[in-house]
Design a protein around this motif. Sequence first.
Motif, PDB file in Angstrom:
ATOM      1  N   ALA A  20      -0.239  12.849 -44.468  1.00  0.00           N
ATOM      2  CA  ALA A  20       0.750  12.338 -43.519  1.00  0.00           C
ATOM      3  C   ALA A  20       1.512  13.477 -42.842  1.00  0.00           C
ATOM      4  N   MET A  21       1.833  14.530 -43.602  1.00  0.00           N
ATOM      5  CA  MET A  21       2.505  15.683 -43.006  1.00  0.00           C
ATOM      6  C   MET A  21       1.598  16.391 -42.011  1.00  0.00           C
ATOM      7  N   GLY A  22       0.287  16.419 -42.323  1.00  0.00           N
ATOM      8  CA  GLY A  22      -0.665  16.975 -41.365  1.00  0.00           C
ATOM      9  C   GLY A  22      -0.698  16.159 -40.095  1.00  0.00           C
ATOM     10  N   ALA A  23      -0.676  14.830 -40.239  1.00  0.00           N
ATOM     11  CA  ALA A  23      -0.678  13.950 -39.062  1.00  0.00           C
ATOM     12  C   ALA A  23       0.598  14.130 -38.247  1.00  0.00           C
ATOM     13  N   LEU A 201      -7.422  12.967 -38.165  1.00  0.00           N
ATOM     14  CA  LEU A 201      -7.421  11.520 -37.957  1.00  0.00           C
ATOM     15  C   LEU A 201      -6.664  11.110 -36.696  1.00  0.00           C
ATOM     16  N   LEU A 202      -5.841  11.999 -36.156  1.00  0.00           N
ATOM     17  CA  LEU A 202      -5.131  11.689 -34.912  1.00  0.00           C
ATOM     18  C   LEU A 202      -6.076  11.612 -33.713  1.00  0.00           C
ATOM     19  N   ASP A 203      -7.237  12.227 -33.835  1.00  0.00           N
ATOM     20  CA  ASP A 203      -8.158  12.318 -32.700  1.00  0.00           C
ATOM     21  C   ASP A 203      -9.094  11.123 -32.576  1.00  0.00           C
ATOM     22  N   VAL A 204      -9.063  10.216 -33.564  1.00  0.00           N
ATOM     23  CA  VAL A 204      -9.970   9.078 -33.497  1.00  0.00           C
ATOM     24  C   VAL A 204      -9.238   7.851 -32.987  1.00  0.00           C
ATOM     25  N   LEU A 255     -16.174  14.534 -41.687  1.00  0.00           N
ATOM     26  CA  LEU A 255     -17.335  15.280 -41.214  1.00  0.00           C
ATOM     27  C   LEU A 255     -18.334  14.377 -40.494  1.00  0.00           C
ATOM     28  N   ASN A 256     -18.348  13.078 -40.817  1.00  0.00           N
ATOM     29  CA  ASN A 256     -19.241  12.147 -40.130  1.00  0.00           C
ATOM     30  C   ASN A 256     -18.993  12.121 -38.632  1.00  0.00           C
ATOM     31  N   VAL A 257     -17.721  12.258 -38.240  1.00  0.00           N
ATOM     32  CA  VAL A 257     -17.381  12.261 -36.820  1.00  0.00           C
ATOM     33  C   VAL A 257     -17.925  13.511 -36.140  1.00  0.00           C
ATOM     34  N   LEU A 258     -17.765  14.652 -36.794  1.00  0.00           N
ATOM     35  CA  LEU A 258     -18.245  15.910 -36.221  1.00  0.00           C
ATOM     36  C   LEU A 258     -19.760  15.896 -36.065  1.00  0.00           C
ATOM     37  N   VAL A 259     -20.463  15.352 -37.069  1.00  0.00           N
ATOM     38  CA  VAL A 259     -21.926  15.280 -37.002  1.00  0.00           C
ATOM     39  C   VAL A 259     -22.360  14.311 -35.906  1.00  0.00           C
ATOM     40  N   ALA A 260     -21.662  13.183 -35.789  1.00  0.00           N
ATOM     41  CA  ALA A 260     -21.988  12.213 -34.738  1.00  0.00           C
ATOM     42  C   ALA A 260     -21.791  12.823 -33.351  1.00  0.00           C
ATOM     43  N   LEU A 275     -11.678   6.336 -39.362  1.00  0.00           N
ATOM     44  CA  LEU A 275     -10.223   6.158 -39.361  1.00  0.00           C
ATOM     45  C   LEU A 275      -9.816   4.934 -40.164  1.00  0.00           C
ATOM     46  N   LEU A 276     -10.431   3.790 -39.891  1.00  0.00           N
ATOM     47  CA  LEU A 276     -10.039   2.569 -40.589  1.00  0.00           C
ATOM     48  C   LEU A 276     -10.410   2.634 -42.068  1.00  0.00           C
TER      49      LEU A 276
END
Length: 294
Positions: A20-23, A201-204, A255-260, A275-276
């Motif tokens: 959450a602090m990262g977000a 997670l902010l980017d999705v 990492l699934n997002v980066l690979v996609a 994200l969900l």
Amino acid sequence: MLEATLRILSIIFPVFACAAMGAAYGYFRRPDMAVVNRLNMEFFAPFLVFWALMDKPFDFVAYRDLAIGGITVVLGSGLLLLPIAWLLRINLKTFLPPMMFNNSGNMGIPLVLFAFGETALQAAIVLFIIEMVLHFTVGFYILNHRTNPFNLLKMPMIQATILGLLCSSLHITLPDALANTVKLLGQVSVPLLLFSLGVRLLDVNLRDWKLGTFGAIAGPAAGIACVYLVMPLLHLDATQYAQLLIFAALPPAVLNVLVAEQYQQEPDRVASIVLLGNLASLLIMPAILWFALS
């Protein structure tokens, strides 16, 4: 009941608080995390893996059944959900990888550390390495039907694994000054993994929220089903059984997002699933921890 609730809160809260602090930081600063993530995966995390494996003798027999269970969870989740995805006419290349390859690094290792302490770190590393190796072989093969397993040898994480196992097998110990340096560098990895998860997670987006919601339930359900299917064949102690359950219920890896994105395989839809899945883990992981620890 109150004591169990407080224990689970003490395990869950630091994990989600760091994310959450990262977000929050990412929302206000919008940092470029590419360099940070690369440093973590190529420098700090390999030190963590190396230290965990060589810190005390690695018992291959003791982790054999746990490793089999981890492989079953990853591959079995895909096999269980394959006919369902096919019946629902969901793109298999989009849906199956996030269901199979979970957040064993960003979330799995910190959860195990807080739940069981450093004595369980080797087991968490075993599951993390299994998930990572299968992701970079089977996962890549699902997307483009071509993969070269020998490329794994170029990865710092695999090199650290081999070196750590070699040192453990040969009973090679480092001088205290060097061992403490390795441990200190490795300890950077865990909070940085969680912080990076929050920023990423902010980017999705939630454009495909229906598919994401289905995946958030189907992924952990398939993983836990695999645990119960393979349990009669395994000999696990209570702690390893709890760790395998936690591993099975983890949300999809970022990492699934980066690979996609790399393979242009509907990255927006994959991002919604990831994200969900991670948001749903706010409810799923406390329930799994309560069951596993009881």
